[in-house]
Design an enzyme around this catalytic site. Sequence first.
Site, PDB file in Angstrom:
ATOM      1  CG  ASP A 252    -112.592  -1.185 -23.762  1.00 31.63           C
ATOM      2  OD1 ASP A 252    -111.711  -0.400 -22.936  1.00 31.63           O
ATOM      3  OD2 ASP A 252    -112.594  -2.522 -23.599  1.00 31.63           O
TER       4      ASP A 252
HETATM    5  C1  BGC Z   1    -111.457  -2.812 -20.562  1.00 29.67           C
HETATM    6  C2  BGC Z   1    -112.533  -2.085 -20.224  1.00 29.67           C
HETATM    7  C3  BGC Z   1    -112.492  -0.872 -18.996  1.00 29.67           C
HETATM    8  C4  BGC Z   1    -111.349   0.148 -19.506  1.00 29.67           C
HETATM    9  C5  BGC Z   1    -111.339   1.516 -18.693  1.00 29.67           C
HETATM   10  C6  BGC Z   1    -110.185  -1.670 -20.919  1.00 29.67           C
HETATM   11  O1  BGC Z   1    -108.957  -2.131 -20.891  1.00 29.67           O
HETATM   12  O2  BGC Z   1    -111.475  -3.547 -21.327  1.00 29.67           O
HETATM   13  O3  BGC Z   1    -113.439  -2.998 -19.556  1.00 29.67           O
HETATM   14  O4  BGC Z   1    -113.778  -0.574 -18.775  1.00 29.67           O
HETATM   15  O5  BGC Z   1    -110.254  -0.353 -19.741  1.00 29.67           O
HETATM   16  O6  BGC Z   1    -110.367   0.965 -17.495  1.00 29.67           O
END
Ligand code: BGC
Length: 726
Positions: A252
């Site tokens: 993530d």
């Molecule tokens: C979130 C994810 C997301 C990623 C990309 C993160 O802050 O936890 O769910 O897919 O950002 O945008």
Amino acid sequence: MKQEEILELLNKMTLDEKIGQMIQIKVNEARNENKDLIYNVGSILNSVGAKNVKKIQSEYLSKNRLKIPLLFMADIINGYKTIFPSPLAQGCSWNIEVIRRIAEISRNESAFAGVNVNFSPMVDLVRDARWGRCFESVGGEDPFLAKIYAKIIVDEYQKKMNDNKLMQASCVKHFAAYGAVEAGREYNTVDMSKRELMEYYMPGYKSAIDSGAQMVMTSFNIINGIPATVNNWLLKDTLRKKWKFDGVIITDYTSMLECINHGIAKDEEDVAKKAIDAGVDIEMISTCYIDSLKKLVKENKISMAQIDEAVLRILNLKNKLGLFENPYGFADENMEKKYVFSLKNLEQATKLTEETIVLLKNKNNILPLNSNKRVALIGPYANNRAISSSWSIFVENENTKTLKEIFEKKLGKKNFEYSEGCKLLKKQELEQLLKVQPEEIRNNMEQYEDGDIQGVIEVANKADIIILAIGEHYLQTGEGCSRSNIEIPKIQQNLLDELYKLNKPIVAVLFNGRPLQLNNIENKLDAIIEAWLPGTNGAEAIFNILYGKSNPSAKLTMSFPQNVGQCPIYYNHYNTGRPDKTGSRYESKYIDIPTESFYSFGYGLSYSKFVYSNLRLDTNILKRNSKIILKVNVKNDSSIAGKEVIQLYIQDLVGSVVRPVKELKAFKKEYFLPYEEKEIIFEINEEMLKFYNENLEYKAEPGMFKIFVGTNSVETINEVFNLIKE
Ligand code: BGC
């Protein structure tokens, strides 16, 4: 390309080029000090738009030595431009066709806009409404729903992958158990037995993997002492070895770097080694891999084979998406113009959204409304376009209709009047909330002043019925939005108190991401409509429900607590040695509030009235590899046609490990004509009785089981049966 050609390509790549594939950046954040890096990276986060994506890709390919196309990945969890209800709301439809259609339109719109990989489905099991990200969870608190929905979504995104027709790769997230963060506090610790993990938290992810999801995103949290992003047991032993996942694992957002804060690694190099050892292929945004992998290879701390394995997976994904033949994928300006946010998609959105709206209360059948009645539409959400979830990052709010606009269009000005009533929050509360927001959000916020209660009373006084559109501020729900207080903001409660004094029927329409604590306001309301974060055509769908053009049929997939102090609360809990039966002191309960939830899992009203009777089993003995046929009569005892979700739960009365008081095992959503009665049939088989025992074996155990069938998880009729050994 054939596999030999991919391997040849891999052979030609330098170590720098390989490492580049293992990095995901945002286009605008490419690091200045290493300009060439940007022409070697493997993927881009959240860049969209056919023209834009094509431009980035072509510029990149002109500089990239081996002409390896970029992958474009984005968050399209509830639609791209046509915004649908949040995933939690989608799940409340209990209708797989609704889930599938939303996935289909989301995939098509975003694929035309150049998105190759969708960071969806999000299947974190959610039991704690304090956590801001509950709204993203398609299965809510139930592993069975998570399993079914995950499959539908992944299948829909990827179903044409083999014929290279309009499709997208699915990245299931957040692996694993992110929804179980302690005390509902964002990014917090998760510590639970492996049995609990396997039984409740894993089925959603596992189902996505079994359905062929091409990617998995790690979660921010620690699991049993080790952050998910570097967790060998989780990624290697479970995901890769046990579940045979051979797709791409991505971290993530900066979760790799955050392992230093977790205290599991001393510096970036240390994290990079741990992450690649655990099997992580792509690092999102932070730079541990780019800064350290080369050195780690040179010093023989990791092997070239590890790098090659990761890069091969990434190249294989690009190949499956057909990007070597056509690097622009399905990005298509013409189709984008024709299809994205098309009238047809919007019409579909209205219909689909109607099935996600939950009717929580309807005293004296005040709903549906009669259009001859004069209504006052009041509240800070009545003329608000910000009714899409915070992950609707490509939404154009100016295209979202408000309730006021829809009422004006449908009722004309004669029978309705509007007043904002109050702001979403008190000025100081908003200022406090804005303090922690990123700059772009702060700059875009409207100016706030306190509301005008007097004007409202005049408007309300003229009406027969008050419709009150209230809820959580959209910045109060979502990532980074854990709350210890999950009530409607005080300023809105005060507005309700003023209106309540007028002694007129009040219908609340709630806009919120997570279950809220409604005990302070419920008794002042005649009807409650849970509209969630309904998206671009939400207002029209709400209007249709209010006026009976559509009969509500959604059911909650997350329990609403009596009080935030009950969180986490969920229907499929274990009994204690002292269940709350008599209300006496030494039983498992609270002394100040009831034990059960305020609105239970599976709950939701309809304008029709459904009556269950005559539950019968063809036999009370279930043999292994055999089945029981269960029949139940369900009658629509009303003059209004409607849909009902018939729910089937099972309890294993005695197990080698304790079993929940009930677990959802099957459901059917059926349409009933006025006064129609149907015989509903379910099959019970051994598979439905399996669980993880102490040795983590997934097995059914002989013995007595209780079966519950009903309109929600509480109001059921019951039977028993026996699973026998042979
Ligand atoms: C979130 C994810 C997301 C990623 C990309 C993160 O802050 O936890 O769910 O897919 O950002 O945008």
